[in-house]
Design a protein around this motif. Structure first.
Motif, PDB file in Angstrom:
ATOM      1  N   ASP A 134      -0.613  -6.120   7.015  1.00  0.00           N
ATOM      2  CA  ASP A 134      -1.930  -6.389   7.585  1.00  0.00           C
ATOM      3  C   ASP A 134      -2.612  -7.440   6.705  1.00  0.00           C
ATOM      4  O   ASP A 134      -3.551  -7.161   5.961  1.00  0.00           O
ATOM      5  CB  ASP A 134      -2.768  -5.108   7.672  1.00  0.00           C
ATOM      6  N   SER A 167      -5.530  -6.860  11.656  1.00  0.00           N
ATOM      7  CA  SER A 167      -6.679  -5.983  11.930  1.00  0.00           C
ATOM      8  C   SER A 167      -7.918  -6.797  12.287  1.00  0.00           C
ATOM      9  O   SER A 167      -8.738  -6.366  13.108  1.00  0.00           O
ATOM     10  CB  SER A 167      -6.960  -5.058  10.746  1.00  0.00           C
ATOM     11  N   SER A 190      -8.251   1.628  10.842  1.00  0.00           N
ATOM     12  CA  SER A 190      -9.372   0.767  10.449  1.00  0.00           C
ATOM     13  C   SER A 190     -10.512   0.799  11.466  1.00  0.00           C
ATOM     14  O   SER A 190     -11.612   0.336  11.187  1.00  0.00           O
ATOM     15  CB  SER A 190      -8.900  -0.688  10.286  1.00  0.00           C
ATOM     16  N   ALA A 223     -10.521  -0.924  14.234  1.00  0.00           N
ATOM     17  CA  ALA A 223     -10.701  -2.281  14.756  1.00  0.00           C
ATOM     18  C   ALA A 223     -10.843  -2.323  16.275  1.00  0.00           C
ATOM     19  O   ALA A 223     -11.609  -3.119  16.813  1.00  0.00           O
ATOM     20  CB  ALA A 223      -9.544  -3.176  14.311  1.00  0.00           C
ATOM     21  N   ARG A 283      -4.405  -1.480  21.714  1.00  0.00           N
ATOM     22  CA  ARG A 283      -3.315  -0.802  20.989  1.00  0.00           C
ATOM     23  C   ARG A 283      -1.967  -1.100  21.641  1.00  0.00           C
ATOM     24  O   ARG A 283      -0.981  -1.391  20.950  1.00  0.00           O
ATOM     25  CB  ARG A 283      -3.579   0.709  20.947  1.00  0.00           C
ATOM     26  N   ARG A 290      -2.069   1.426  10.890  1.00  0.00           N
ATOM     27  CA  ARG A 290      -3.087   0.935   9.946  1.00  0.00           C
ATOM     28  C   ARG A 290      -4.277   0.332  10.689  1.00  0.00           C
ATOM     29  O   ARG A 290      -5.436   0.561  10.314  1.00  0.00           O
ATOM     30  CB  ARG A 290      -2.480  -0.125   9.004  1.00  0.00           C
ATOM     31  N   ILE A 291      -3.994  -0.435  11.739  1.00  0.00           N
ATOM     32  CA  ILE A 291      -5.090  -1.046  12.499  1.00  0.00           C
ATOM     33  C   ILE A 291      -5.929   0.043  13.171  1.00  0.00           C
ATOM     34  O   ILE A 291      -7.160  -0.004  13.166  1.00  0.00           O
ATOM     35  CB  ILE A 291      -4.558  -2.046  13.546  1.00  0.00           C
ATOM     36  N   GLU A 292      -5.244   1.032  13.735  1.00  0.00           N
ATOM     37  CA  GLU A 292      -5.965   2.137  14.385  1.00  0.00           C
ATOM     38  C   GLU A 292      -6.876   2.854  13.390  1.00  0.00           C
ATOM     39  O   GLU A 292      -8.040   3.145  13.682  1.00  0.00           O
ATOM     40  CB  GLU A 292      -4.963   3.127  14.984  1.00  0.00           C
TER      41      GLU A 292
END
Length: 328
Positions: free
Chosen positions: A84, A104, A28, A30, A38, A24-26
């Motif tokens: 998140d 994030s 986004s 961020a 990462r 999910r962060i990837e």
């Protein structure tokens, strides 16, 4: 054996949820500017830093914790640990005093910090210790990382969480506004609490060219430090809401009087940002006129300068027509 199997299952759930969070962060974007982060989010287990947290329920908060006798509650706890989302980790008299930030947003801030190998990093606001662990993992050397918090119970818990996850940066109990002079000079300072102004002690503890990233008003300011008396930088585009820096000389802010300001401005978070940034220097009507005249400016157009004992915020140009003392 049954308990052992349940524990193993919880580890499996944690690994799956951590992988999903990283995905999910990837997605986004961020850490797009610094994808080395990462690896840190893959490696550092967030659930070890939030052995319990509070979730809002009707009429108040419910405590979720990893040692609950109910296996379903434990599973909800570990899944929630990898949401998140910010997690309330410490309450006092029904008021939030500490939290684990949204992952994030943490990733975006860490990427914006522009950490380089061998950098000495000071974190203001230890929180759960999770952010310090991410930084320590990124640098590969715990001795380069210092984190400070005013509350002894917060620093003690952060030490325990860090040790449980296998990290040992220096955790200091003290006033973050004063920095940690005995560990200076720092190449990077990151704050996870909202400032009213830039503590002068930080500049004195920075190496020339150091970068400071901190929440201020409802944004994130990225300052480049020239020397002990000079720093300047602009805000990042993103909104950011953190608990205030507690400690030396941190006044409580009063709500702004918004009579005469149209409701469309009152409800616009970019106007609220300007209102907070100019608090004590511009009255709300002046702020509104500026905001309207300049076409509802985005955060990146604003900046802060610290020079020769003065500190001011500005729009577009530090020496331009729109500038005012920071913090009134």
């Amino acid at each position: 054996m049954g308990a052992h199997a349940l524990h193993r299952d919880l580890d499996v759930v944690a690994a799956e949820e951590r992988a999903a969070l990283v995905h999910r962060i990837e997605a986004s974007g961020a850490w797009a500017d610094d994808p080395v982060w990462r690896d840190a989010f893959v490696a550092v287990p967030r659930h070890l830093f939030v052995p319990y947290y509070y979730v809002g329920v009707k009429g108040g908060y419910e405590r979720r914790w990893g040692e609950s006798p109910d296996p379903r509650t434990r599973e909800r706890w570990v899944r929630g640990a990898y949401a998140d989302a910010p997690l309330a980790t410490r309450m006092r008299d029904g008021e939030l005093v500490s939290s684990s930030s949204q992952p994030s947003l943490m990733a975006m801030m860490l990427a914006a910090l522009e950490v380089e190998d061998g950098a000495r990093v000071l974190e203001i606001g230890a929180g759960t210790g999770y952010n310090a662990a991410l930084i320590a993992h990124r640098l590969g050397d715990d001795a380069l990382v210092t984190t400070i918090d005013l509350e002894p119970e917060i620093t003690e818990a952060a030490r325990q969480h860090l040790a449980a996850a296998g990290y040992r940066p220096l955790v200091v109990t003290g006033d973050g506004a004063r920095g940690v002079p005995e560990r200076a000079p720092f190449d990077r300072i990151i704050a996870t609490c909202t400032l009213a102004s830039v503590p002068r002690a930080w500049l004195a503890q920075c190496a020339p060219g150091a970068r400071i990233l901190a929440p201020l008003a409802t944004g994130l300011i990225a300052l480049t430090v020239r020397d002990a008396g000079h720093a300047e930088g602009r805000f990042l585009h993103t909104p950011a809401y953190f608990v205030p820096l507690r400690g030396e000389g941190r006044p409580e802010s009063e709500p702004a009087r918004l009579g005469g300001v149209p409701s469309r401005a009152r409800e616009n978070e970019l106007f609220r940002f300007l209102l907070e940034l100019s608090r004590g220097s511009l009255d709300p009507q002046e702020a509104y006129q500026l905001w309207e005249r300049e076409g509802c400016p985005q955060r990146e157009r604003y900046g802060i300068t610290v020079s020769d004992g003065r500190e001011w915020a500005w729009l577009d140009d530090p020496e331009g027509p729109y500038a005012w003392p920071l913090g009134g």
